[in-house]
Design a protein around this motif. Structure first.
Motif, short mmCIF file in Angstrom:
data_model
loop_
_atom_site.label_atom_id
_atom_site.label_comp_id
_atom_site.label_asym_id
_atom_site.label_seq_id
_atom_site.Cartn_x
_atom_site.Cartn_y
_atom_site.Cartn_z
N THR A 152 55.01 -4.43 28.81
CA THR A 152 56.33 -3.79 28.79
C THR A 152 57.38 -4.68 28.14
O THR A 152 57.15 -5.85 27.84
CB THR A 152 56.77 -3.46 30.22
N LYS A 153 58.56 -4.10 27.93
CA LYS A 153 59.74 -4.82 27.41
C LYS A 153 59.46 -5.50 26.07
O LYS A 153 59.97 -6.59 25.79
CB LYS A 153 60.25 -5.82 28.44
N ASP A 158 60.56 -4.66 23.32
CA ASP A 158 61.81 -4.70 22.56
C ASP A 158 62.65 -5.92 22.94
O ASP A 158 63.37 -6.48 22.10
CB ASP A 158 62.61 -3.42 22.76
N GLU A 159 62.55 -6.36 24.18
CA GLU A 159 63.29 -7.54 24.61
C GLU A 159 62.61 -8.82 24.11
O GLU A 159 63.26 -9.84 23.90
CB GLU A 159 63.40 -7.57 26.14
N LYS A 191 62.95 -4.35 18.78
CA LYS A 191 64.22 -3.82 19.29
C LYS A 191 64.94 -3.02 18.22
O LYS A 191 65.55 -1.98 18.49
CB LYS A 191 65.11 -4.97 19.77
N VAL A 217 61.17 0.53 17.33
CA VAL A 217 59.97 0.41 18.16
C VAL A 217 58.70 0.66 17.34
O VAL A 217 57.61 0.21 17.71
CB VAL A 217 60.06 1.37 19.37
N VAL A 236 56.18 -2.22 16.45
CA VAL A 236 55.44 -2.93 17.49
C VAL A 236 54.09 -3.46 17.00
O VAL A 236 53.67 -4.56 17.38
CB VAL A 236 55.26 -2.02 18.73
N LYS A 264 57.33 0.76 25.64
CA LYS A 264 58.75 0.56 25.90
C LYS A 264 59.19 1.61 26.91
O LYS A 264 59.15 2.81 26.63
CB LYS A 264 59.58 0.69 24.62
N ASN A 265 59.59 1.15 28.08
CA ASN A 265 60.05 2.06 29.13
C ASN A 265 61.49 2.51 28.87
O ASN A 265 62.24 1.86 28.14
CB ASN A 265 59.99 1.37 30.50
N CYS A 283 59.27 6.16 21.55
CA CYS A 283 58.96 5.62 22.88
C CYS A 283 57.95 6.52 23.58
O CYS A 283 57.00 6.04 24.23
CB CYS A 283 60.23 5.50 23.72
#
Length: 434
Positions: free
Chosen positions: A345-346, A348-349, A355, A358, A361, A389-390, A401
């Motif tokens: 998860t995360k 993008d962070e 970010k 997406v 990825v 990505k939540n 997403c």
């Protein structure tokens, strides 16, 4: 040399980058001349010192080194040290971030100098341009065993994605219809159960809510999610409708003993003994004598797949105690024969490139590196790791997403089918022997 974990931790501070070694004192020489020969006019750079006390410390600057003798401004410069796997930063607080001295190695203000005066030593005088506790920075051990300088190379992006994803609305519709029409391969189970396990704050409940949102057509929240140092989930939550799969959200894992999800409760969940909305108590796992204990669970009550939820931005600083807990859980799940995958998860962070979009990825070399590290730490192959990505701050659904989330659910179906197939094979072998 910097470990892969330490490199990723430093890179996480700088964006989508990688480090390329320029200078290594034990090979090229503990002299200012050797340093400048290999590092002048190269930027940005990360300089790293090592001592016999086990400290790894140094500094970052975007300015190229030279031998001018002048101070150079750099408002993005910082010093750092590692405390176990955690990186501690000390940002520059004065315009004169770096000094260009011919007879020394990396020279950060008047505060930290590596290979000072062409010797294998560190000069340390905090409080001028950087504030840091000397004991925390290098343990007051000023003798260097090694010094390295790395060039920071930007935009670590692949020309071709290493996994193929179709980012189109038609594909999203196709995935949704496939999931809605899914039927388990065994008649006694109408909805397979997937257990979500992960550290506090990794995004278990957010994944639970995000998948639920895709099928409800709007961003929604059933399980409590958010930022906290302790688990916000205190019950077994089950996402049933409108999915043909049951996602079981549990209490988050914590590093310390007696906190977070209890391993004994986990065994009861895997085997189908715990009821929905069971209230967790980390200090007292559920006993078979308890009123709510399901004594004779059927196949439909058991867990058919385990999904570990891991925060991509914190893989390199995962505490040892937490890693050991995950390893113990993985071994327990292996003994029962339940298939396992990882939801990363995360993303993008963890990576600015993702970010920004997406869809990058599977073009991000950094994300692939993180996935490989997760696989190494948890003992799972790369094919069992799915980045997602939540929904966290969004008010509306996003097609890209959704495609990542739906792809993760379909991968769960595949693992569940494998579980049922192997279970059927075992039953057939037993009947044949009888």
């Amino acid at each position: 040399i910097l470990t892969q974990s330490q490199q990723r931790t430093i890179c996480a501070q700088l964006g989508r980058v990688k480090l390329q070694l320029l200078y290594k004192a034990s090979i090229h020489g503990f002299t200012g001349a050797a340093f400048h020969q290999r590092c002048d006019n190269r930027s940005p750079t990360v300089s790293v010192g090592y001592n016999n006390s086990g400290f790894v410390f140094g500094g970052y600057t975007k300015q190229p080194f030279s031998q001018s003798g002048q101070y150079v401004n750099d408002d993005q410069a910082f010093l750092f040290t590692f405390n176990a796997k955690k990186l501690i930063k000390y940002p520059v607080n004065n315009a004169c971030a770096v000094r260009m001295i011919a007879n020394s190695g990396p020279y950060f203000g008047e505060d930290l100098v590596l290979v000072n005066a062409s010797q294998a030593v560190t000069h340390s005088n905090p409080g001028n341009y950087y504030n840091f506790p000397a004991a925390q920075m290098h343990g007051n051990d000023l003798n260097l065993t090694e010094c390295e300088v790395y060039q920071v190379e930007g935009k670590f992006s692949m020309n071709k994605p290493w996994r193929t994803v179709i980012w189109e609305s038609g594909k999203r519709t196709e995935l949704i219809e496939y999931i809605k029409s899914y039927k388990p391969t065994v008649s006694s189970v109408t909805q397979p159960r997937v257990l979500l396990i992960g550290p506090v704050g990794a995004g278990k409940s957010s994944f639970f809510n995000s998948v639920n949102s895709v099928f409800r057509g709007h961003v929604t929240s059933q399980a409590i999610s958010g930022s906290s140092s302790t688990s916000l989930t205190t019950q077994v939550f089950v996402c049933r409708k409108p999915l043909p799969i049951i996602l079981c959200d549990t209490m988050g894992l914590e590093e310390t003993k007696g906190a977070g999800l209890d391993i004994d409760d986990l065994s009861s969940i895997l085997k189908g003994h715990l009821p929905e909305r069971y209230q967790f108590n980390p200090s007292a796992p559920l006993h078979p004598e308890a009123h709510s204990y399901r004594t004779s669970p059927g196949l439909k009550d058991k867990i058919h797949c385990v999904a570990y939820v891991i925060d991509a931005s914190k893989v390199s600083i995962m505490p040892t105690g937490l890693e050991e807990k995950l390893d113990a859980i993985r071994r327990k799940v292996n003994l029962i024969g339940i298939p396992q995958l990882v939801l990363l998860t995360k993303v993008d962070e963890a990576c600015p490139q993702v970010k920004e979009d997406v869809r990058n990825v599977y073009r991000s070399g950094y994300i692939k590196d993180v996935m490989q590290e997760v696989g190494s730490r948890l003992g799972v192959p790369l094919s069992c790791i799915i980045p997602v990505k939540n929904y966290s701050e969004e008010l509306e659904l996003d097609m890209n997403c959704d495609i990542l989330l739906l792809s993760a659910v379909i991968q769960m179906f595949r693992f569940v089918d494998n579980y049922f197939d192997e279970l059927s094979d075992r039953m057939s072998n037993i009947q044949t022997k009888d």
